[in-house]
Scaffold this motif. Structure first.
Motif, PDB file in Angstrom:
ATOM      1  N   ARG A 191      18.380  50.244 -93.687  1.00  0.00           N
ATOM      2  CA  ARG A 191      17.102  49.590 -94.009  1.00  0.00           C
ATOM      3  C   ARG A 191      16.040  49.951 -92.976  1.00  0.00           C
ATOM      4  NH1 ARG A 191      19.157  43.578 -94.163  1.00  0.00           N
ATOM      5  NH2 ARG A 191      20.166  44.444 -92.300  1.00  0.00           N
ATOM      6  N   GLY A 192      16.427  49.935 -91.705  1.00  0.00           N
ATOM      7  CA  GLY A 192      15.497  50.331 -90.654  1.00  0.00           C
ATOM      8  C   GLY A 192      15.150  51.800 -90.739  1.00  0.00           C
ATOM      9  N   ALA A 193      16.159  52.618 -91.062  1.00  0.00           N
ATOM     10  CA  ALA A 193      15.925  54.053 -91.205  1.00  0.00           C
ATOM     11  C   ALA A 193      14.975  54.328 -92.365  1.00  0.00           C
ATOM     12  CB  ALA A 193      17.249  54.783 -91.419  1.00  0.00           C
ATOM     13  N   LYS A 194      15.189  53.620 -93.468  1.00  0.00           N
ATOM     14  CA  LYS A 194      14.351  53.804 -94.655  1.00  0.00           C
ATOM     15  C   LYS A 194      12.905  53.423 -94.364  1.00  0.00           C
ATOM     16  CE  LYS A 194      14.902  53.109 -99.634  1.00  0.00           C
ATOM     17  NZ  LYS A 194      15.751  52.437-100.661  1.00  0.00           N
ATOM     18  N   ALA A 195      12.725  52.356 -93.606  1.00  0.00           N
ATOM     19  CA  ALA A 195      11.374  51.929 -93.222  1.00  0.00           C
ATOM     20  C   ALA A 195      10.709  52.979 -92.343  1.00  0.00           C
ATOM     21  CB  ALA A 195      11.433  50.594 -92.500  1.00  0.00           C
ATOM     22  N   ALA A 196      11.498  53.550 -91.417  1.00  0.00           N
ATOM     23  CA  ALA A 196      10.950  54.587 -90.533  1.00  0.00           C
ATOM     24  C   ALA A 196      10.537  55.823 -91.328  1.00  0.00           C
ATOM     25  CB  ALA A 196      11.981  54.960 -89.468  1.00  0.00           C
ATOM     26  N   PHE A 197      11.365  56.217 -92.291  1.00  0.00           N
ATOM     27  CA  PHE A 197      11.033  57.381 -93.121  1.00  0.00           C
ATOM     28  C   PHE A 197       9.778  57.106 -93.958  1.00  0.00           C
ATOM     29  CE2 PHE A 197      15.824  58.403 -93.079  1.00  0.00           C
ATOM     30  CZ  PHE A 197      15.677  59.150 -91.922  1.00  0.00           C
ATOM     31  N   ALA A 198       9.629  55.857 -94.417  1.00  0.00           N
ATOM     32  CA  ALA A 198       8.452  55.504 -95.206  1.00  0.00           C
ATOM     33  C   ALA A 198       7.175  55.601 -94.382  1.00  0.00           C
ATOM     34  CB  ALA A 198       8.604  54.091 -95.766  1.00  0.00           C
ATOM     35  N   MET A 199       7.312  55.489 -93.067  1.00  0.00           N
ATOM     36  CA  MET A 199       6.160  55.586 -92.175  1.00  0.00           C
ATOM     37  C   MET A 199       5.951  56.992 -91.644  1.00  0.00           C
ATOM     38  SD  MET A 199       6.366  52.033 -90.054  1.00  0.00           S
ATOM     39  CE  MET A 199       6.258  50.449 -90.890  1.00  0.00           C
ATOM     40  N   GLY A 200       6.704  57.946 -92.177  1.00  0.00           N
ATOM     41  CA  GLY A 200       6.472  59.336 -91.832  1.00  0.00           C
ATOM     42  C   GLY A 200       7.461  59.972 -90.882  1.00  0.00           C
ATOM     43  N   ALA A 201       8.439  59.208 -90.397  1.00  0.00           N
ATOM     44  CA  ALA A 201       9.446  59.787 -89.504  1.00  0.00           C
ATOM     45  C   ALA A 201      10.307  60.786 -90.274  1.00  0.00           C
ATOM     46  CB  ALA A 201      10.323  58.692 -88.902  1.00  0.00           C
ATOM     47  N   GLN A 202      10.780  61.804 -89.573  1.00  0.00           N
ATOM     48  CA  GLN A 202      11.667  62.785 -90.188  1.00  0.00           C
ATOM     49  C   GLN A 202      13.080  62.699 -89.638  1.00  0.00           C
ATOM     50  OE1 GLN A 202      10.093  66.742 -90.679  1.00  0.00           O
ATOM     51  NE2 GLN A 202       7.993  65.991 -90.812  1.00  0.00           N
ATOM     52  N   GLY A 203      13.295  61.747 -88.750  1.00  0.00           N
ATOM     53  CA  GLY A 203      14.620  61.531 -88.198  1.00  0.00           C
ATOM     54  C   GLY A 203      14.657  60.190 -87.497  1.00  0.00           C
ATOM     55  N   ILE A 204      15.855  59.722 -87.202  1.00  0.00           N
ATOM     56  CA  ILE A 204      16.008  58.475 -86.458  1.00  0.00           C
ATOM     57  C   ILE A 204      16.951  58.692 -85.278  1.00  0.00           C
ATOM     58  CG2 ILE A 204      15.502  56.919 -88.378  1.00  0.00           C
ATOM     59  CD1 ILE A 204      18.548  56.555 -88.700  1.00  0.00           C
ATOM     60  N   TYR A 205      16.718  57.900 -84.239  1.00  0.00           N
ATOM     61  CA  TYR A 205      17.508  57.969 -83.004  1.00  0.00           C
ATOM     62  C   TYR A 205      18.089  56.581 -82.782  1.00  0.00           C
ATOM     63  CZ  TYR A 205      18.335  58.884 -77.977  1.00  0.00           C
ATOM     64  OH  TYR A 205      18.889  59.052 -76.729  1.00  0.00           O
ATOM     65  N   MET A 206      19.422  56.479 -82.790  1.00  0.00           N
ATOM     66  CA  MET A 206      20.083  55.185 -82.675  1.00  0.00           C
ATOM     67  C   MET A 206      21.011  55.159 -81.473  1.00  0.00           C
ATOM     68  SD  MET A 206      20.999  54.648 -86.714  1.00  0.00           S
ATOM     69  CE  MET A 206      21.928  53.140 -86.436  1.00  0.00           C
ATOM     70  N   GLY A 207      20.926  54.099 -80.690  1.00  0.00           N
ATOM     71  CA  GLY A 207      21.793  53.969 -79.526  1.00  0.00           C
ATOM     72  C   GLY A 207      22.709  52.759 -79.614  1.00  0.00           C
ATOM     73  N   THR A 208      22.116  51.576 -79.672  1.00  0.00           N
ATOM     74  CA  THR A 208      22.887  50.333 -79.635  1.00  0.00           C
ATOM     75  C   THR A 208      23.954  50.272 -80.723  1.00  0.00           C
ATOM     76  OG1 THR A 208      21.095  49.080 -78.604  1.00  0.00           O
ATOM     77  CG2 THR A 208      22.710  47.820 -79.852  1.00  0.00           C
ATOM     78  N   ARG A 209      23.607  50.678 -81.948  1.00  0.00           N
ATOM     79  CA  ARG A 209      24.581  50.579 -83.043  1.00  0.00           C
ATOM     80  C   ARG A 209      25.818  51.404 -82.774  1.00  0.00           C
ATOM     81  NH1 ARG A 209      28.049  49.262 -85.066  1.00  0.00           N
ATOM     82  NH2 ARG A 209      28.556  48.661 -87.199  1.00  0.00           N
ATOM     83  N   PHE A 210      25.660  52.532 -82.094  1.00  0.00           N
ATOM     84  CA  PHE A 210      26.809  53.402 -81.870  1.00  0.00           C
ATOM     85  C   PHE A 210      27.630  53.005 -80.646  1.00  0.00           C
ATOM     86  CE2 PHE A 210      24.500  56.041 -84.881  1.00  0.00           C
ATOM     87  CZ  PHE A 210      25.543  56.466 -85.696  1.00  0.00           C
ATOM     88  N   ILE A 211      27.138  52.040 -79.864  1.00  0.00           N
ATOM     89  CA  ILE A 211      28.005  51.488 -78.813  1.00  0.00           C
ATOM     90  C   ILE A 211      29.135  50.703 -79.462  1.00  0.00           C
ATOM     91  CG2 ILE A 211      28.161  49.941 -76.817  1.00  0.00           C
ATOM     92  CD1 ILE A 211      25.273  50.594 -76.181  1.00  0.00           C
ATOM     93  N   ALA A 212      28.802  49.967 -80.505  1.00  0.00           N
ATOM     94  CA  ALA A 212      29.796  49.147 -81.195  1.00  0.00           C
ATOM     95  C   ALA A 212      30.513  49.955 -82.274  1.00  0.00           C
ATOM     96  CB  ALA A 212      29.135  47.915 -81.792  1.00  0.00           C
TER      97      ALA A 212
END
Length: 203
Positions: free
Chosen positions: A79-100
């Protein structure tokens, strides 16, 4: 960067400013950056001098530059990724989620702490040490401050991250994560996290 490329030197430059602004990202594009990471104040351990959220800054940046923009800070699912793409992002960078995740070298105690924490329970150590600043919140502290006790009593520096994050001694250090950790409820494999993100984006 521009000079190197003009002389035929193959180089790919991914620029991630500590304090992202529309202006410095435009400057990065001007000087030859191939892509930029825009980090909002929701990021874990974020040390930006500006308290600007990702979804406030991101559309301004994507409207101002032509190079690919990668969104970071507080994204934990599709959902967060989709929102970022809707705002023009072409990629996402995730840290916290991949700790868990199963594969992450963090201790099981730290991972369990992440999936059990509520966003509003996080302790902000603003001004104590720049490497732990994450505005708002962003630091899970297990040596809770008693009334009248200084924040400096929390072992947030030197071996503080190693003790809590890697060794699982939660009363001896801190775990610096995004306050979006309150939305993480399972320890999954990396593949499961990625599959969930893709499924959410496509539906």
């Amino acid at each position: 960067m521009v000079k190197l490329k003009k002389h035929g030197i193959t180089i790919t430059v991914l620029y991630r400013p500590i304090t992202p602004t529309v202006q410095n990202i435009m400057e990065a594009e001007k000087h030859g950056a191939d892509a930029v990471i825009v980090t909002g104040s929701e990021a874990g351990g974020h040390i930006s001098q500006c308290n600007v959220s990702l979804f406030t800054l991101l559309p301004q940046v994507t409207a101002a530059v032509r190079i690919p923009v990668i969104a970071a800070g507080g994204i934990i699912d599709g959902r967060g990724a989709k929102a970022a793409f809707a705002m023009g992002a072409q990629g996402i960078y995730m840290g916290t989620r991949f700790i868990a995740t199963m594969e992450n070298p963090a201790s099981h105690a730290a991972k369990r702490a992440i999936v059990q924490v509520n966003s509003e329970d996080m302790l902000e150590l603003e001004g104590v040490h720049e490497r732990t600043i994450s505005t708002p919140g962003g630091v899970i502290a297990y040596r809770f401050i008693k009334e009248g006790e200084s924040q400096e009593a929390i072992p947030y520096h030197k071996n503080g991250y190693k003790e809590a994050l890697l060794l699982g001694n939660l009363d001896q250090g801190t775990i610096s994560v995004s306050p979006s950790a309150g939305g993480i409820h399972e320890i999954l494999t990396c593949q499961e996290v990625i599959d969930d993100i893709v499924n959410q984006i496509n539906h």
